[in-house]
Design a protein around this motif. Sequence first.
Motif, PDB file in Angstrom:
ATOM      1  N   GLU A 185       0.846  -1.205   0.000  1.00  0.00           N
ATOM      2  CA  GLU A 185       0.000   0.000   0.000  1.00  0.00           C
ATOM      3  C   GLU A 185       0.871   1.241   0.000  1.00  0.00           C
ATOM      4  OE1 GLU A 185      -0.595  -1.478   3.774  1.00  0.00           O
ATOM      5  OE2 GLU A 185      -0.340  -3.117   2.352  1.00  0.00           O
ATOM      6  N   GLN A 186       1.952   1.142   0.775  1.00  0.00           N
ATOM      7  CA  GLN A 186       2.827   2.302   0.882  1.00  0.00           C
ATOM      8  C   GLN A 186       3.504   2.604  -0.453  1.00  0.00           C
ATOM      9  OE1 GLN A 186       5.956   1.956   3.725  1.00  0.00           O
ATOM     10  NE2 GLN A 186       6.410   4.124   3.527  1.00  0.00           N
ATOM     11  N   ILE A 187       3.860   1.534  -1.182  1.00  0.00           N
ATOM     12  CA  ILE A 187       4.498   1.718  -2.480  1.00  0.00           C
ATOM     13  C   ILE A 187       3.537   2.447  -3.419  1.00  0.00           C
ATOM     14  CG2 ILE A 187       5.404   0.522  -4.498  1.00  0.00           C
ATOM     15  CD1 ILE A 187       6.126  -1.786  -2.500  1.00  0.00           C
TER      16      ILE A 187
ATOM     17  N   GLN B 296       2.210   9.808  -5.159  1.00  0.00           N
ATOM     18  CA  GLN B 296       2.780  11.047  -4.655  1.00  0.00           C
ATOM     19  C   GLN B 296       3.850  11.576  -5.614  1.00  0.00           C
ATOM     20  OE1 GLN B 296       4.283  10.556  -0.665  1.00  0.00           O
ATOM     21  NE2 GLN B 296       5.401  12.480  -0.802  1.00  0.00           N
TER      22      GLN B 296
ATOM     23  N   GLU C  24      15.174  10.778  -4.595  1.00  0.00           N
ATOM     24  CA  GLU C  24      15.973  10.118  -3.585  1.00  0.00           C
ATOM     25  C   GLU C  24      16.398  11.076  -2.480  1.00  0.00           C
ATOM     26  OE1 GLU C  24      19.621   8.265  -4.836  1.00  0.00           O
ATOM     27  OE2 GLU C  24      19.925   7.444  -2.826  1.00  0.00           O
TER      28      GLU C  24
ATOM     29  N   ARG D 122      15.187  14.099  -1.824  1.00  0.00           N
ATOM     30  CA  ARG D 122      14.133  14.976  -1.310  1.00  0.00           C
ATOM     31  C   ARG D 122      14.613  16.414  -1.207  1.00  0.00           C
ATOM     32  NH1 ARG D 122      10.973  10.728   1.426  1.00  0.00           N
ATOM     33  NH2 ARG D 122      12.083   8.987   0.595  1.00  0.00           N
TER      34      ARG D 122
ATOM     35  N   PRO E 141      20.174   9.135   1.516  1.00  0.00           N
ATOM     36  CA  PRO E 141      18.818   9.157   2.058  1.00  0.00           C
ATOM     37  C   PRO E 141      18.126   7.798   2.009  1.00  0.00           C
ATOM     38  CG  PRO E 141      19.133  10.913   0.452  1.00  0.00           C
ATOM     39  CD  PRO E 141      20.362  10.081   0.404  1.00  0.00           C
TER      40      PRO E 141
ATOM     41  N   ASP F 129       1.594  15.265   1.746  1.00  0.00           N
ATOM     42  CA  ASP F 129       3.022  15.450   1.413  1.00  0.00           C
ATOM     43  C   ASP F 129       3.726  16.207   2.526  1.00  0.00           C
ATOM     44  OD1 ASP F 129       2.333  14.272  -0.895  1.00  0.00           O
ATOM     45  OD2 ASP F 129       2.816  15.950  -2.214  1.00  0.00           O
TER      46      ASP F 129
ATOM     47  N   SER G 261      19.882  13.782   4.188  1.00  0.00           N
ATOM     48  CA  SER G 261      20.260  14.272   2.860  1.00  0.00           C
ATOM     49  C   SER G 261      21.580  15.025   2.905  1.00  0.00           C
ATOM     50  CB  SER G 261      19.177  15.189   2.299  1.00  0.00           C
ATOM     51  OG  SER G 261      18.023  14.450   2.017  1.00  0.00           O
TER      52      SER G 261
END
Lengths: 327, 643
Positions: free
Chosen positions: A52-54, A60, A88, A90, B82, B244, B272
Amino acid sequence: MHLFILKRLLIAPFLLAIFSVIAFVLIQAPPGDFLTSYIAELAQGGTSIGQEQIEALRQQYGLDRPTYVQYFVWVGNLLQGDLGTSFEWRRSNAELIGERLALTLTMTTISLIFTWAIAIPAGIISAVRQYSGIDYVITVLNYIGLATPNFLLALLIMWFAFDQFGVTVTGLFSPEYVAAPWSLARVADMMSRIWLPALVLAVAGTAEVARVVRANLLDELDRPYTEMARAKGLPEWRLVLKYPTRVAIAPVISTLGWYIPRLLSGGLVVSVVMSLPTIGPLLLRSLIGQDMYLAGTIILLYSVLTIVGTLLSDILLALLDPRIRTA
Amino acid sequence: MVISARKQRTVRAWLVALAASFLLPGMVFAQSYSEAPALAEAVAAGDLPPVEERLPSNPLVIQPVDEVGTYGGTIRRAFTGPGDSNNYVRWVYDALVRFDSEGAEIVPHLLEGWESSDDFTTWTLNMREGAKWSDGDDFTADDIMFYYNGVVLNEDLTPSTPAWLANTDGTPATFTKVDDYTIQVEFDFPNTLFLTELTFRDGADRTLAAFLPSHYLGQFHPDVAGEEAVQALVDEAGLSSWVDLFMQKAIPPDNADRPTMAAWVAEDSTVSDDVFVVRRNPYFIGVDTAGNQLPYVDEVQFRYFADVEALNFAAVAGEFDFQARHIQMPNFPVLVENSERSGYRVITWPTFGGSDAALWVNQNYTLDEELGELLANRDFRIALSHGIEREEIRESAFLGLGEIRQPVPAPWHPYYPGDEAATRYTEFDPDTANAMLDELGLTRGSDGMRSLPSGAPLRLEISVVPAFGPWPDVAQLIASDFAELGITTDVQVRERTAHFTMRDSNELMMEIWNEDTTAFPFTGNPKIDPRSNPATIFAVENRTWYETNGERGWEPEGSIARIVEIIEEAKTVGVDRQIELAQELYTLASEEVFAIGTVGLTPMIQGVVVINENLRNVPAVVANDWPLRTPGDARPEQFFYGN
């Protein structure tokens, strides 16, 4: 001449558009997407993640949308000056690339200076003393330099430094300076380390440039203008440096433009092996991890530099050699 | 091997776990506590409340492994960016309840204790009065209720009920706040695995922990702060939804501002950054047996490495004070050789049972019907198992470490099905193997290679990812053993993303993977459960059948169906019956050899531990597995530097 530059500038955006499509398609070509690779990385770390998270993450990140939609979103943002965000890391791609850009440029510029500072004198000596002992020594060194993959050289130097002196030469900073804010001491620390990877990177280029200079100079040394200068009684070394050398290094100078993209992409494997915080490893990692917006942005940046570099080379060549202008 | 005293002790420990664990805190009599010098200074300067006020009234007492330690120092570690944030998660093991270092018993951590009703439908969680978040705010029942109301019951954050909190009808369990320090959780069935599941809810894999700082995260949640206020923050951050934003703020290694309960907390860095630094949490709930607030070590640094080889090289050079993650087992000899000059020692923590390189055989192979039938034939798998020369694999790929075995739990674990099951079909016996292959109608041609009964050539493929350890080498050795049996076998070394994608699309015949979930067959994503995703290749069509409620895929039969039955039953029964079921499960697994085990109990996965020679209180042996958050189960908060 102006028309020539103008034409080239007008073509550039089209070239870039084509490059962006090719880059995006190539990055998307391997099976899976960022999440598949993320799951694989977690599994490699002995971890797993729920289905579910995937799916939630896929939504997203917009990875559930068709490829062309993803492409236009990316290009649309690029046109607005937004380089996007890395899945990766963020963090914004501009920031990620930016912080590595200065280090990359410093390292490759130093490496370029090394290349020329060693290669041009070596090429001149080799040509002037053709078939002498020193020519053979330089030639053999050149071939070794060309034939040794520079990452292997990096590995050998790293192991030698550790084994003999107990020092590690990975990274551009000593451990205590890795996270430190910029200061004179940090710059000094970097300079005390950066020369080694720069030298490793310079080796192959040095061999190449030295061979070019040697061959060109040999052509020029028999020319009538050289004979003339010699007949007039100019000291040999002044003569060589003043006339034929200037002609012989012209191609080296005119290919300067080609170095511009290489300044960024140069030495990817060396950077990985030596754990350098440059752009190369960032690109490699983003490609493996299918962090496509980061990879695409870096590749597009390389493309821009290649276009600019080629243009610069053409202009330099045209300036140096009038025959090219009219052709 | 006879059942060891250790095993019996563990079984007993397992049985009395619930009763014993919440009696432990009563052993503390000290009412005055000590703290790190820097914290004492901050208290004297008036910047921090005194240690007695920072600790809960009933602090967690952590028994030091060897001796009571002294404060100070930094532990230098390495991480790979990360995607490696679980490096931090494992180190702090910040959960309501945790496993002990043997991996057999669940002990209190943030919770002071728990009780369950006799029928295991109702669980009462007792929190520590006066426990505080790292910013000094109270840690109360509201922080668990916030997780329940704000996350579990919120459809944006949690579209479907997480399996571990689901009732039999799919609705979520009921959480009730009894008082400020007591929570009651109610299921509509006897949920005997609730506590085990609770150990995993520590904010790993960037999921949300089962306890959240409501006073901090409330400002990002529309139920608490109101939709307008949250939307304003979402717009300001340039994000597309409040989910988010919430997820960006809620995961500790991604956000240094987010208060935690961990022994070390981030102040200004995240995963990060080039160096992720976590420092002593002045409000950590734990003390040692002498009443010194833990942790002993001031700071932990995680340094970024883009390349694992470079990381291993730095380890050889002595640049880390504690590192097992990303250390490659083949480097073990080089590490030992340089330990003295680089100032570290190397110990090994073997994996927690199972197999470190098992050959998984696809039971649902569809690309070639005849081959698919053969792979699903038990006799064929037994023949393959007898054809593998495991001692050679152990010597050349695993440096002679570990044991030859099938993928079953470790001998000291209560789920161990016995020596017969552990070594079944592992004997190298080409004669038996060849006889069985002949029996199956796989005749040899003039070149000595076998064909399928239809006459088509028999050609197997092993897909392998160059991850973890020496799997490509193991695959090559197995392939040459199979060639001796007359079976042409190709080894395909694939980039991991490609392998995972082909796994999902059911294109793989066989793969080398490990089986590291044997101690946890009833929770999480056990590899032997055909429904696990992602797990292994062995039953992709059966998995689809479960996922689509029978609409697509293949209905499982026989042993695969029995595996699911066993797992479902185990979720609702007491510990004794669970042990019986687990033993049945692994006996069945070794008989069916869906996964052909080679070598297990090696230190392959994060088991070669490089430790600063001055770092003390590191246990010589701990159970080493992801569900135990190793090295978190070694209790890093009580590591300290001696002289």
